[in-house]
Design an enzyme around this catalytic site. Structure first.
Site, PDB file in Angstrom:
ATOM      1  CB  CYS A 113      44.111  35.703   8.009  1.00 47.05           C
ATOM      2  SG  CYS A 113      45.096  34.747   9.110  1.00 47.05           S
TER       3      CYS A 113
ATOM      4  CB  CYS B  52      47.971  36.050   7.338  1.00 44.21           C
ATOM      5  SG  CYS B  52      46.919  34.449   7.315  1.00 44.21           S
TER       6      CYS B  52
END
Length: 298
Positions: free
Chosen positions: A188, A191
């Protein structure tokens, strides 16, 4: 007379098609430039890029069209609006529309007036870019915080999670502490962009026994504990890591990553933060919320 009108109509159709294709090409360039970069992870950059892009596009096409400048602006900007309209929150989309349209019309006007009012054209473009830059610096952090943060006060279901060192942690053991839970994944991009700031907040509170941090790697799309360990080791992060083998992400209804939850001392969910934007001052805002919850009586 009929032949002249036909020629004008062909010229008009050609100009409209060129304006639309220029708009498509412009937004295509932006997305190609975004591949492998983080330009869309900070809305300050997004607004400035849109202003630069469409003032340039408007200037490039300004003298090539017989139609009114506002109609030409709509043609140039419409591909961008279609793309962002399906993937952008309404508040941010509205600002992108305003910035893109104003930039395009200023670019068109500057090009059409270039021969007569060159200095005025340069001043108008400079004023636009300065306004967007200052406005983004001042307003984007507030907008990002508003879009990503939700305040609440609700009980969460009981859960347990296994930390990477094998320790089983139950939610009942967290009572009496302010708890920061972050759902993330190695695949991600937001993230990975958020993690350095989350690590800084953790280091600020890691000696405080009344605060617990837990970054839970979600069990999705081929994620494994080994990938999590390799990621943490390479970046030298120290925040406690767990792997979601018990579907905690489903029990706590975390949708979209990163997904940050802040619990008070009684186990109530108080802050829910979804996504990441570099404009939002995460370190300061999260620290402020933790301090606020620490000051509350349990």
């Amino acid at each position: 007379m009929g032949k002249g009108a036909g020629m004008r109509n062909k010229s008009l159709v050609k100009s409209i098609l060129c304006d639309l294709l220029t708009g498509v090409a412009a937004i295509g360039v932006v997305f190609l430039a975004a591949v492998g970069t983080s330009i869309f992870s900070d809305m300050r950059q997004v607004f400035l890029i849109m202003a630069l892009l469409f003032v340039a596009v408007g200037f490039a096409r300004g003298r090539s069209s017989p139609i009114a400048k506002w109609l030409q602006t709509l043609l140039l900007v419409s591909p961008c609006l279609l793309v962002f309209g399906f993937s952008t929150p309404p508040a941010m989309f509205g600002l992108i529309v305003v910035v893109s349209c104003v930039a395009a019309v200023i670019g068109v006007s500057a090009r059409r007036n270039w021969a007569v009012h060159r200095i005025g054209s340069v001043v108008s473009i400079a004023a636009l870019l300065a306004t967007v830059a200052v406005g983004s610096i001042v307003g984007a952090p507030m907008l990002a915080n508003r879009l990503n943060n939700r305040t609440t006060d609700k009980v969460i279901p009981e859960f347990s999670v296994t930390e990477l060192d094998g320790t089983v942690l139950r939610s009942s053991e967290l009572r009496g502490r302010v708890v920061v839970i972050d759902f993330w994944a190695t695949w991600c991009p937001p993230c990975r962009q958020e993690f350095p700031e989350l690590e800084k907040v953790y280091r600020r509170y890691r000696t405080n026994p009344n605060v617990k941090f837990l970054a839970i790697d979600v069990n999705r799309e081929g994620e494994t504990p080994e990938k999590a360990r390799a990621f943490i080791k390479k970046a030298e992060y120290t925040i406690p890591i767990a792997y979601d083998s018990n579907e905690v992400v489903t029990r706590l209804k975390a949708q979209g990553y990163p997904h940050l939850l802040v619990l008070d001392r009684t186990g109530h969910l108080r802050i829910e933060h979804v996504g990441y934007d570099g404009a939002e001052h995460l370190i300061e805002n999260l620290s402020k919320e933790i301090d606020k919850l620490l000051s509350e009586r349990s």
